[in-house]
Design an enzyme around this catalytic site. Structure first.
Site, PDB file in Angstrom:
ATOM      1  N   SER A  37     -28.749  -4.138  12.247  1.00  0.00           N
ATOM      2  CA  SER A  37     -27.934  -4.583  13.381  1.00  0.00           C
ATOM      3  C   SER A  37     -26.444  -4.532  13.104  1.00  0.00           C
ATOM      4  O   SER A  37     -25.659  -4.486  14.045  1.00  0.00           O
ATOM      5  CB  SER A  37     -28.314  -6.011  13.761  1.00  0.00           C
ATOM      6  OG  SER A  37     -28.202  -6.854  12.642  1.00  0.00           O
ATOM      7  N   ASP A 344     -23.001 -14.775  16.803  1.00  0.00           N
ATOM      8  CA  ASP A 344     -24.233 -15.357  17.338  1.00  0.00           C
ATOM      9  C   ASP A 344     -25.094 -16.025  16.265  1.00  0.00           C
ATOM     10  O   ASP A 344     -26.275 -16.268  16.492  1.00  0.00           O
ATOM     11  CB  ASP A 344     -25.053 -14.278  18.063  1.00  0.00           C
ATOM     12  CG  ASP A 344     -25.417 -13.133  17.126  1.00  0.00           C
ATOM     13  OD1 ASP A 344     -24.991 -13.154  15.959  1.00  0.00           O
ATOM     14  OD2 ASP A 344     -26.135 -12.210  17.560  1.00  0.00           O
ATOM     15  N   HIS A 347     -24.581 -12.244  13.411  1.00  0.00           N
ATOM     16  CA  HIS A 347     -23.660 -11.108  13.394  1.00  0.00           C
ATOM     17  C   HIS A 347     -22.205 -11.541  13.515  1.00  0.00           C
ATOM     18  O   HIS A 347     -21.920 -12.619  14.020  1.00  0.00           O
ATOM     19  CB  HIS A 347     -24.007 -10.160  14.551  1.00  0.00           C
ATOM     20  CG  HIS A 347     -25.450  -9.768  14.552  1.00  0.00           C
ATOM     21  ND1 HIS A 347     -26.369 -10.333  15.408  1.00  0.00           N
ATOM     22  CD2 HIS A 347     -26.134  -8.922  13.758  1.00  0.00           C
ATOM     23  CE1 HIS A 347     -27.569  -9.826  15.144  1.00  0.00           C
ATOM     24  NE2 HIS A 347     -27.463  -8.976  14.141  1.00  0.00           N
TER      25      HIS A 347
END
Ligand SMILES: *[C@@H]1O[C@H](CO)[C@@H](O)[C@H](O)[C@H]1NC(C)=O
Ligand SMILES: *[C@@H]1O[C@H](CO)[C@@H](O)[C@H](O)[C@H]1NC(C)=O
Ligand SMILES: *[C@@H]1O[C@H](CO)[C@@H](O)[C@H](O)[C@H]1NC(C)=O
Ligand SMILES: *[C@@H]1O[C@H](CO)[C@@H](O)[C@H](O)[C@H]1NC(C)=O
Length: 381
Positions: A37, A344, A347
């Site tokens: 991610s 979040d 990240h």
């Protein structure tokens, strides 16, 4: 007068020397990215449904397949090289791969997982799968290109050997050990296997023609709310910043071994050029000296809900939860994401990503210490 002239001559020759010695930039025509991610620009969204609002809000004004309020480090790398943002290989709508493709998906690991995304959240697109997708992309795009179809959205053959191949993966392999209840020592013992798999993939990409490799090490995941919330730790295992020291020790051991792995790859693949980039050190100094760099609350998520870290695994950023019979969107809890590091709970924010990019672009944290635009140049060392 005479001395002036000599000085002028000297200066001129120094200038000439500098110009002739300074090599020209690489002009990478494309980027092929592999990872998790930290560099997913739409892969997991394409496969499993879109990252919801408020992701993307700061820069794109709407969700853009990224787990971030805006751009990722890979986006700044693309912009820095004068290339368009990378489309996800898995995305089938309005994509353009003329300057590269992105095989990264959120939750990806180097080692194949034995669980599904629905059980543990790890992506089925592990690094070996990403390398197959790359091979498939290369062969099928060239068949189409040679037929003259989709020429405006596919790279020509020579781009594959001239491209920059970027990697940012490994963090999820380490956390997956903890998810399967391993002790820190047990997680550490998995590192050699993980890196052997990494080597196999790099050699595979090299076999397909890749030559220029830009490899990020893994970040201090012991400073991220999703780890701190799931595995509460107590002093003395909490460092002066509030991060979980054992997790960061694991990350640092992984990085030391990754650096050795890259050194071995340089020996095994003398035609290739490897740049190892120490993003760990940059991210840790950003988090540990947040104030100095004009950021605040380095361990608290901007988007999320609950607890010390504004993070709850069941109340993730952008999810909808029913509270007392009413549906509530878990949104941004911070006023200014430009002042935040953690987006979040898992990240980094666009502002933090930009800060990290600014530190790495000139090579100050790279081995060898070459700027991004020079990362095709073999060092004599
Ligand atoms: C998955 O299972 C195989 C076979 O038991 C094992 O070798 C491998 O290490 C496992 N992978 C992970 C990530 O645990
Ligand atoms: C894809 O992007 C390239 C570079 O930005 C551009 O030249 C080309 O026209 C684009 N292709 C399509 C089909 O839009
Ligand atoms: C890990 O331990 C927890 C708590 O004891 C348990 O609920 C969970 O099933 C275990 N996970 C695995 C993969 O064994
Ligand atoms: C839900 O309702 C209860 C009872 O009225 C109240 O105590 C509680 O604070 C409410 N929860 C939230 C999150 O608003």
């Amino acid at each position: 007068m005479a001395s002036h002239r000599i000085l002028l001559l000297l200066l001129t020759s120094v200038l000439l020397l500098e110009t002739s010695a300074s090599p020209s930039p690489c002009a990478f025509p494309a980027i092929f990215n592999f990872g998790d991610s930290n560099s997913d620009t739409g892969g997991l969204s394409a496969a499993f449904g879109p990252a919801p609002p408020p992701h993307g809000e700061t820069f794109f004004g709407a969700p853009a397949g990224r787990y971030c309020d805006g751009r990722l480090i890979i986006d700044f790398i693309a912009q820095g090289l004068g290339l368009p943002f990378l489309n996800a290989y898995l995305d089938s709508v309005a994509t353009n791969f003329s300057h590269g493709a992105n095989f990264a998906t959120a939750g990806s690991t180097i080692q194949r997982q034995n669980t599904t995304l629905f059980q543990t959240g790890y992506s089925p697109f592990s690094l070996d799968v990403q390398s197959w997708q790359y091979a498939q992309f290369k062969s099928r795009s060239q068949i189409a290109y040679k037929k003259g179809v989709f020429k405006d959205e596919l790279p020509p053959e020579d781009y594959f050997s001239k491209a920059l191949y970027t990697f940012d993966i490994g963090q999820n392999d380490l956390t997956s050990g903890y998810v399967s209840n391993m002790t820190t020592d047990e997680v550490k013992a998995t590192i050699p296997d993980i890196l052997n798999k990494f080597t196999v993939v790099i050699k595979g990409v090299y076999g397909q023609g890749g030559r220029f490799f830009w490899i990020h090490n893994t970040g201090p995941f012991g400073c991220l709310p999703y780890v701190l919330d799931r595995y509460p730790i107590r002093a003395p295992e909490v460092d002066h910043v509030g991060c979980g020291a054992p997790f960061n020790d694991v990350a640092q051991l992984f990085n030391a071994k990754l650096k050795e792995t890259v050194a071995q790859l340089r020996k095994d693949l003398p035609q290739a050029v490897f740049t190892y980039v120490d993003v760990y050190t940059i991210k840790y100094s950003l988090i540990s000296q947040a104030k100095k760099h004009s950021f605040e609350h380095p361990l608290v998520a901007c988007c999320g809900h609950g607890g010390k870290y504004n993070y709850n695994i069941h109340w993730g950023c952008g999810s909808k939860v029913i509270v007392n019979g009413t549906e509530v969107l878990v949104g941004k809890a911070c006023r200014d994401p430009l002042k935040r590091i953690c987006w979040d709970g898992v990240h980094y924010t666009e502002a933090a990503n930009k800060w990290v990019y600014d530190q790495i672009v000139e090579g100050a944290f790279s081995d060898p210490p070459v700027p991004l635009r020079m990362a095709c140049q073999r060092q004599n060392q």
